[in-house]
Design an enzyme around this catalytic site. Structure first.
Site, PDB file in Angstrom:
ATOM      1  N   TYR A  61       0.877  -1.163   0.000  1.00  0.00           N
ATOM      2  CA  TYR A  61       0.000   0.000   0.000  1.00  0.00           C
ATOM      3  C   TYR A  61       0.921   1.221   0.000  1.00  0.00           C
ATOM      4  CZ  TYR A  61      -4.170   2.606   1.588  1.00  0.00           C
ATOM      5  OH  TYR A  61      -5.216   3.468   1.712  1.00  0.00           O
TER       6      TYR A  61
ATOM      7  N   ARG B  81      -5.988   9.908 -11.243  1.00  0.00           N
ATOM      8  CA  ARG B  81      -5.281  10.642 -10.184  1.00  0.00           C
ATOM      9  C   ARG B  81      -4.820   9.645  -9.138  1.00  0.00           C
ATOM     10  NH1 ARG B  81      -7.510  11.929  -5.240  1.00  0.00           N
ATOM     11  NH2 ARG B  81      -6.231  10.107  -5.065  1.00  0.00           N
TER      12      ARG B  81
ATOM     13  N   LYS C 150      -5.680  -2.190  -2.522  1.00  0.00           N
ATOM     14  CA  LYS C 150      -6.778  -1.886  -1.600  1.00  0.00           C
ATOM     15  C   LYS C 150      -7.505  -3.150  -1.189  1.00  0.00           C
ATOM     16  CE  LYS C 150      -6.830   2.641  -1.414  1.00  0.00           C
ATOM     17  NZ  LYS C 150      -7.133   3.593  -0.376  1.00  0.00           N
TER      18      LYS C 150
ATOM     19  N   GLU D 209     -11.947   4.722  -6.350  1.00  0.00           N
ATOM     20  CA  GLU D 209     -10.601   4.989  -5.878  1.00  0.00           C
ATOM     21  C   GLU D 209      -9.807   5.765  -6.924  1.00  0.00           C
ATOM     22  OE1 GLU D 209      -8.571   4.983  -2.834  1.00  0.00           O
ATOM     23  OE2 GLU D 209      -9.939   3.303  -2.617  1.00  0.00           O
ATOM     24  N   ASP D 210      -9.224   6.873  -6.514  1.00  0.00           N
ATOM     25  CA  ASP D 210      -8.280   7.615  -7.347  1.00  0.00           C
ATOM     26  C   ASP D 210      -8.817   8.068  -8.705  1.00  0.00           C
ATOM     27  OD1 ASP D 210      -6.689   7.422  -5.199  1.00  0.00           O
ATOM     28  OD2 ASP D 210      -5.098   6.257  -6.106  1.00  0.00           O
TER      29      ASP D 210
ATOM     30  N   ASP E 274     -13.521   6.377  -1.628  1.00  0.00           N
ATOM     31  CA  ASP E 274     -12.569   6.291  -0.525  1.00  0.00           C
ATOM     32  C   ASP E 274     -11.734   7.561  -0.369  1.00  0.00           C
ATOM     33  OD1 ASP E 274     -11.379   4.794   1.611  1.00  0.00           O
ATOM     34  OD2 ASP E 274      -9.582   4.674   0.371  1.00  0.00           O
ATOM     35  N   ASP E 275     -11.410   8.209  -1.463  1.00  0.00           N
ATOM     36  CA  ASP E 275     -10.579   9.418  -1.384  1.00  0.00           C
ATOM     37  C   ASP E 275     -11.334  10.550  -0.713  1.00  0.00           C
ATOM     38  OD1 ASP E 275      -8.442   8.245  -3.071  1.00  0.00           O
ATOM     39  OD2 ASP E 275     -10.091   8.229  -4.502  1.00  0.00           O
TER      40      ASP E 275
ATOM     41  N   ASN F 190      -0.147  11.910   0.180  1.00  0.00           N
ATOM     42  CA  ASN F 190       0.583  10.675  -0.113  1.00  0.00           C
ATOM     43  C   ASN F 190       1.246  10.769  -1.476  1.00  0.00           C
ATOM     44  OD1 ASN F 190      -0.076   9.142   2.201  1.00  0.00           O
ATOM     45  ND2 ASN F 190      -2.113   8.754   1.345  1.00  0.00           N
TER      46      ASN F 190
ATOM     47  N   ASN G 282      -3.975   6.547   8.115  1.00  0.00           N
ATOM     48  CA  ASN G 282      -4.003   5.608   7.012  1.00  0.00           C
ATOM     49  C   ASN G 282      -5.457   5.208   6.730  1.00  0.00           C
ATOM     50  OD1 ASN G 282      -3.766   3.215   5.510  1.00  0.00           O
ATOM     51  ND2 ASN G 282      -1.770   2.790   6.422  1.00  0.00           N
TER      52      ASN G 282
END
Ligand SMILES: *[C@@H]1O[C@H](CO)[C@@H](O)[C@H](O)[C@H]1NC(C)=O
Length: 568
Positions: free
Chosen positions: A95, A148, A166, A238-239, A261-262, A401, A446
């Site tokens: 991760y 991203r 993930k 995600e992303d 999640d972001d 991150n 985290n």
């Protein structure tokens, strides 16, 4: 493997790989693999030892990542056994931060495909692409379009490393069986020139398709997944890039079982950190003035949850909003400024515009600053010193991150505030010892503290719509698990080593909340929620092999079919 003897052979090989020398003599005889393995019988403990010894020989983190992924392909149970043997050690490899490095070089380290690749050219056929996935009972999907990835930018199809990582954490931290998890890459192209020219690139070689075609792809995807796996199959985004992330969340949150999640996971983990910090400062959330460096997905998500927490304390909604300020690449967000999206508008207050973060901090004298814009070093020495001069215990969260994008280091924070700073980061930092000998353990905010537990809770009672309150519930539960001893050492989160237990406790809280608020669709309601969740969890112990006599339909030669329980 249409031809049966080939199929049989394939099963054998797979079984040898599945648990290797852990097969007993009887199993080896029954499976017809006697002689194909060295004569010694070793158990999983010894296999673990062998993996750890090999792991120690790797030169760098990327090698360690490749090694662990190889193990995941070869012997999944052993892979999870290894992760669970020391989560704190392996999490930074599978991760953030290492997964970021891995994604940047995904073409180079590519060995074996993992997850499902759906492209913009599959429009109209997504349901049949899903049919190709061998597992039928998927409970959680993690999807990205790679635009991203962490703070690294557009990595296109290389972004597949993120859903894969993930979901490995869903299993390692949340105990969700890996065969119930599906990583998905929605490849719509990439705008990253480096990748378009990279001979090793694994994705579509054209610019990103946007607009209606993109939206149609997503609509079809959401529908196809829910049709095939049920309305309670969790779809984690995600992303994705800002514009799409907010839009898609708003569009789908009341229609499907989904969260981003972001935005929401990051929010819950940051707010859990703040709630823990309040236990140190002995104050309420609404006593604080908070400045965000960044006004993207994470900032909006965190601000939303902070507002909810303040409202819960009794403050009126617009009063809550006034306590939150945001700075984006164009400076302080104020009323009447140009380039304000709908999301930013809510946090635009009456104030003269200011360009530099330093000036904003001096002017507003916040009690907390939260960095989420992936601008490395944005919390300058000046800013940290100022925060320490306005506040007895300044709250400084450098959440970007990977580590290279952090707004400041743990050491800078503790040194410049003489140990008074309350610090959390997104990627891990080592403990810091000040010249006077005091030692601090920086909290790592985290996301893995949140999403595996939330995912487990949601799927365990078949919640169909993931509300914002679920994330506040998770944040409160997480903050509650931090001990006084943890706080004294600077830790705002429970130790990562306890994450399995943390996830279970979060999942139980979410189930309780869901039944209280009529969000759960699993009936009857399990009376012992913890036991129910335990019963769903994955075990890293090897399955017993059931050996049946089986007659192949295509020819009349009797053969032995091997069913490794829910496998194959
Ligand atoms: C483009 O891809 C490379 C290689 O994966 C990555 O290092 C870089 O950050 C990406 N650039 C942008 C602008 O997204």
């Amino acid at each position: 493997f249409l031809h049966c003897s080939k199929k049989f052979c394939w099963l054998m090989v797979l079984c040898v790989f599945l648990q290797g020398m852990a097969f007993s003599l009887e199993e080896r005889l029954q499976l017809g693999i006697h002689g194909l393995l060295p004569p010694c019988f070793i158990n999983q403990d010894v296999q673990l030892l062998r993996v750890l010894k090999n792991y120690d020989m790797k030169r760098d983190d990327l090698d360690r990542y490749v090694f662990l992924m190889g193990l995941q392909d070869r012997n999944e149970k052993l892979f999870y056994r290894v992760l669970l043997s020391d989560v704190e050690r392996f999490m930074p490899i599978i991760y953030t931060p290492t997964v970021g490095l891995a994604c940047q070089q995904y073409g180079l380290i590519f060995r074996k495909p993992r997850g499902l690749f759906i492209t913009i050219h599959d429009r109209g056929h997504i349901a049949s692409v899903l049919q190709n996935w061998p597992e039928k009972d998927i409970r959680a999907v993690c999807v990205t379009d790679g635009e991203r990835i962490l703070g690294l930018g557009d990595l296109g199809c290389y972004g597949m490393g993120i859903p894969v990582g993930k979901l490995a954490l869903y299993t390692a931290c949340g105990g969700m069986p890996p065969q119930q998890c599906l990583p998905v890459m929605l490849d719509v192209g990439t705008d990253n020139e480096t990748l378009l020219k990279d001979p090793l690139y694994i994705g579509l070689r054209h610019k990103r398709v946007r607009g209606q075609a993109y939206d149609d792809l997503l609509d079809e995807f959401m529908k196809a997944v829910s049709d095939r796996y049920g309305m309670d199959c969790l779809i984690q985004f995600e992303d994705f890039a800002n514009v799409n992330a907010f839009r898609l969340l708003t569009k789908y949150r009341n229609q499907y079982c989904t969260f981003n999640d972001d935005i929401q996971g990051t929010a819950a983990v940051a707010v859990a950190g703040l709630l823990a910090a309040l236990r140190i400062t002995k104050s309420k959330m609404c006593d604080h003035t908070i400045v965000f460096q960044g006004a993207g997905e994470a900032a909006m998500g965190i601000a939303e949850l902070i507002t909810m927490a303040m409202e819960k304390e009794g403050l009126a909604k617009d009063e809550c909003l006034k306590k939150i300020w945001m700075v984006d690449s164009k400076g302080l967000i104020v009323k009447g400024r140009d380039h304000l999206t709908h999301e930013k508008e809510r946090f635009a207050h009456d104030h003269p515009h200011m360009k530099k973060l330093e000036d904003v901090i001096q002017e507003l004298k916040p009690t907390a600053i939260i960095g989420v814009a992936a601008v490395a070093g944005a919390f300058s020495e000046q800013i940290i010193r100022d925060m320490a001069s306005f506040n007895e215990r300044p709250i400084i969260f450098a959440l970007s991150n990977p580590t290279s994008k952090a707004e400041c280091t743990a050491e800078q924070c503790y040194t410049l505030t003489e140990g008074r700073g309350i610090f959390a980061s997104g990627s891990p930092f080592d403990p810091v010892t000040l010249p006077d000998g005091r030692m601090f353990y920086p909290g790592q905010g985290n996301n893995a503290y949140i999403f595996p537990g939330v995912g487990l809770g949601i799927t365990a009672c078949a919640i169909q719509h993931v509300t914002e309150e679920i994330f506040l519930t998770a944040a409160e539960a997480l903050a509650h698990l931090v001990t006084e001893k943890d706080l004294a050492e600077g830790r705002l989160y429970p130790p990562l080593s306890s994450i399995r237990d943390v996830s279970l406790k979060l999942a139980v809280k979410i189930m309780e909340y869901a039944y209280e608020h009529n969000l759960a669709t699993l009936r009857p309601e399990p009376s012992d929620k913890q036991a129910h969740i335990h019963s769903l969890c994955y075990s890293t112990d090897y399955d017993e092999f059931v050996v049946d006599s089986y007659r192949w339909p295509e020819d009349s030669v009797s053969a032995t079919d091997v069913q490794c329980h829910h496998k194959m």
